[in-house]
Enzyme design. Structure first.
Site, short mmCIF file in Angstrom:
data_model
loop_
_atom_site.label_atom_id
_atom_site.label_comp_id
_atom_site.label_asym_id
_atom_site.label_seq_id
_atom_site.Cartn_x
_atom_site.Cartn_y
_atom_site.Cartn_z
N ARG A 180 0.82 -1.21 0.00
CA ARG A 180 0.00 0.00 0.00
C ARG A 180 0.86 1.26 0.00
O ARG A 180 2.06 1.22 0.23
CB ARG A 180 -0.96 0.00 1.20
CG ARG A 180 -0.31 0.21 2.53
CD ARG A 180 -1.30 0.06 3.69
NE ARG A 180 -0.57 0.17 4.94
CZ ARG A 180 -0.38 1.31 5.61
NH1 ARG A 180 -0.87 2.45 5.16
NH2 ARG A 180 0.32 1.31 6.73
N HIS A 181 0.20 2.39 -0.25
CA HIS A 181 0.87 3.68 -0.22
C HIS A 181 0.88 4.19 1.22
O HIS A 181 -0.08 3.99 1.95
CB HIS A 181 0.11 4.67 -1.12
CG HIS A 181 0.83 5.96 -1.35
ND1 HIS A 181 0.84 6.98 -0.43
CD2 HIS A 181 1.60 6.37 -2.38
CE1 HIS A 181 1.58 7.99 -0.90
NE2 HIS A 181 2.04 7.64 -2.09
N PRO A 182 1.94 4.88 1.64
CA PRO A 182 2.01 5.29 3.05
C PRO A 182 0.99 6.36 3.44
O PRO A 182 0.59 6.42 4.60
CB PRO A 182 3.44 5.82 3.20
CG PRO A 182 3.91 6.11 1.82
CD PRO A 182 3.20 5.15 0.93
#
Lengths: 390, 390
Positions: A236-238
């Protein structure tokens, strides 16, 4: 077509620039590949005997190194021993006709050869001298050896890549080398543009480790904002949710709903009207906080149909989505093919090998393989004849 | 010092070039950051109201987006509504003074605004027009939306990253965006160099997906050589062994023994004389085939002492090694500090924030923060006054 082009120049925006290329293996050769594909004349000066070390790195196709072939099209080759006076004289004649010298020896090597920057600049004032090294020409680690793996680990990108609790995970391509090659091409071109104003060449010093730090981008400021070093977080994206790879009935695919409006459209498309109403998912910061719960709810729904179904549905609703492709799928992708992003080079025995093209499209220019990856020293005669004509 | 420099130019090789910057979020702004850090004047033209979407992306420090602040130093800001006639007139005056226009809207948007390439080129023949998009200006997916996650997955880099059998693994930085920003800076500079010869600007079309394909490098030819798509392989290198992260008594560190001589030196240093004699480990291809057995034998030995011990020993023997650093360790690394790879920007409230600098060292030029990341529209008056003086 100019005479140069008929002799095997790919054309392109950098036509007319000549690069003398002492680089070996990957970071330096990737820099000069970028320049060659854009039309610069690149003369690869190799060690007599075995030449560029990459020629010995597998896998091999038809006896030739696929590793070497992937980054050495559109370059000429001459073998010169930079410790032998006659060969040094040829090398210096080449420098006199060149715009750029690129090397990626360990710092100190060019000095030992008598080709340090002050000496070169005094003799060839218009020459741009680009060095790519593991740690740079300065600083306490300057003379240490480095490879891609070393700078990927030291530069922090590996600490951000992988799944929490899993062993260390390397970025699956040599981003330590390729990154440095990209920044070195930028520095080389910047120095050439500067020369247009000043009339003088300059020294470009690119360190693989520095480039890894530059690629950390907002991870450093994220650490300051959060008060602790970020770790790996899987797929996932942070700081954007949902922006991840999701499991459907038959595999994985991407949903990238980058803002609230996209999230609302996503929930409508998936017929999950309760989600945007849920306080945990109302805003992006809330969704980031509750990413696990959200992923579970989305995957529950997505398990009902295969990837192709969901991707088609999301595309209808203009929600960014895409497949989780292996390299075979990439090579067969209609967009990749339409963009002419694959080119074929040939082994010395004539067998074709597909390699990645150059993504820098300037005007109508696309990657041409005007020259096959060279045999060691294959262009000696033509290069020497060219010097004699000067 | 020129008047421009005293008004807040970082100096550098690209002094004298002006870039009009319509980009938002990351890929485009990273391209223009590279140009700005190298001395170009970058005028960020933002949507009135909220401006660059990145201003709303967290984490926030002192109320300001750390995400935005990490890639927008050394840029001026003016808010212009490109659908309003008066603002369009200002925008066109800016283009008349500029060398480069960069945008990363979805393909089609610039056409709708009346700023397609034929129109711009007819009116501003020297202007370089660089577009960064998800899939490019051409091809069947051209108008699809894309984000970093989409192109990382579609472009194959994720299929090479991670551990076998584990769920998909994203590269821990936005390499989809940053990669495109790097290639776009290269294309922009190549077009400026071409203009030096032709007198004309050109169209630069960089697609995030194309850039991911270009970064696959030898993975494509590896697939052809091996007859199957490569998969993720954890932390090791696909075609060099031992070239991996190894576990010692207190953590992980890197050994990168890139050739037979280094492997022999490594075994001598570790007092494992039997290994180079073992037929399984005699050559690099054999070591690649038996990488698991070799890793096990090496880690058995390495478990006897901490990372620092082994790294010091390997450095004594001139064998490439390095730490497995998190971002905190990177920030504190003496080499990173000596190379001036960290710079501080300030929030509007004055709080300092550390961000990555530019690794392109040209001559004595290092990353300067000559201008703080701008408030939306903060430079309107100065920019308009500059136009009035033309």
């Amino acid at each position: 077509m100019t005479p140069a082009a008929s002799q095997g120049s790919p054309g392109g925006p950098l036509q007319g620039f000549t690069v003398i290329d002492l680089t070996r293996v990957l970071a330096g050769p990737y820099c000069t590949l970028l320049l060659a594909d854009l039309g610069a004349r690149v003369i690869k000066v190799e060690q007599p005997g075995l030449g560029d070390d990459a020629r010995q790195i597998g896998p091999f196709v038809d006896g030739d190194s696929a590793y070497f072939m992937s980054v050495n099209r559109n370059k000429e080759s001459i073998a010169l021993d930079l410790k032998a006076p006659a060969d040094r004289a040829v090398f210096e004649q080449l420098l006199a006709t060149a715009d750029v010298l690129v090397e990626n020896f360990r710092p100190g090597t060019m000095e030992k050869l008598g080709y340090d920057w002050p000496a070169l600049h005094a003799r060839f004032p218009r020459l741009v001298f680009t060095s790519v090294s593991g740690f740079g020409q300065t600083g306490p680690y300057s003379r240490r050896p480095a490879y891609d793996m070393v700078v990927q680990a030291m530069g922090g990108i590996m600490s951000l890549t992988g799944h929490p609790g899993a062993p260390p995970t390397r970025v699956g391509v040599s981003i330590g080398d390729l990154g440095a090659g990209l920044y070195a091409a930028i520095g080389t071109q910047a120095a050439l543009l500067q020369r247009g104003r000043t009339g003088l060449g300059d020294r470009v010093d690119v360190a693989m480790l520095d480039c890894q730090v530059a690629l950390l981008e907002n991870a450093i400021s994220r650490m300051e904002a959060d008060g602790r070093a970020p770790g790996p977080i899987g797929s996932r994206h942070p700081s954007i949710t949902p922006f991840d790879v999701f499991r459907a009935a038959d595999g994985w695919f991407v949903i990238a709903a980058g803002n609230d409006a996209l999230f609302q459209r996503l929930c409508a498309a998936l017929e999950l009207p309760a989600l945007p109403e849920d306080a945990r998912f109302a805003t992006n910061p809330e969704r980031c906080r509750h990413h696990e719960a959200l992923k579970q709810l989305l995957e529950q729904r997505l398990s009902a149909a295969p990837c192709a179904h969901w991707q088609a549905l999301l595309m209808q609703h203009n929600i960014p989505t895409g497949g989780y492709n292996d390299v075979a799928a990439v090579v067969n992708d209609p967009q990749v093919q339409a963009r002419e992003m694959l080119v074929q080079v040939r082994t010395q025995g004539g067998r074709p090998l597909t390699v990645a093209g150059n993504p820098v499209h300037v005007g109508a220019h696309r990657t041409q393989v005007a020259r096959q990856p060279p045999r060691l020293d294959q262009d000696r005669e033509a290069i020497l004849a060219g010097l004699a004509r000067q």
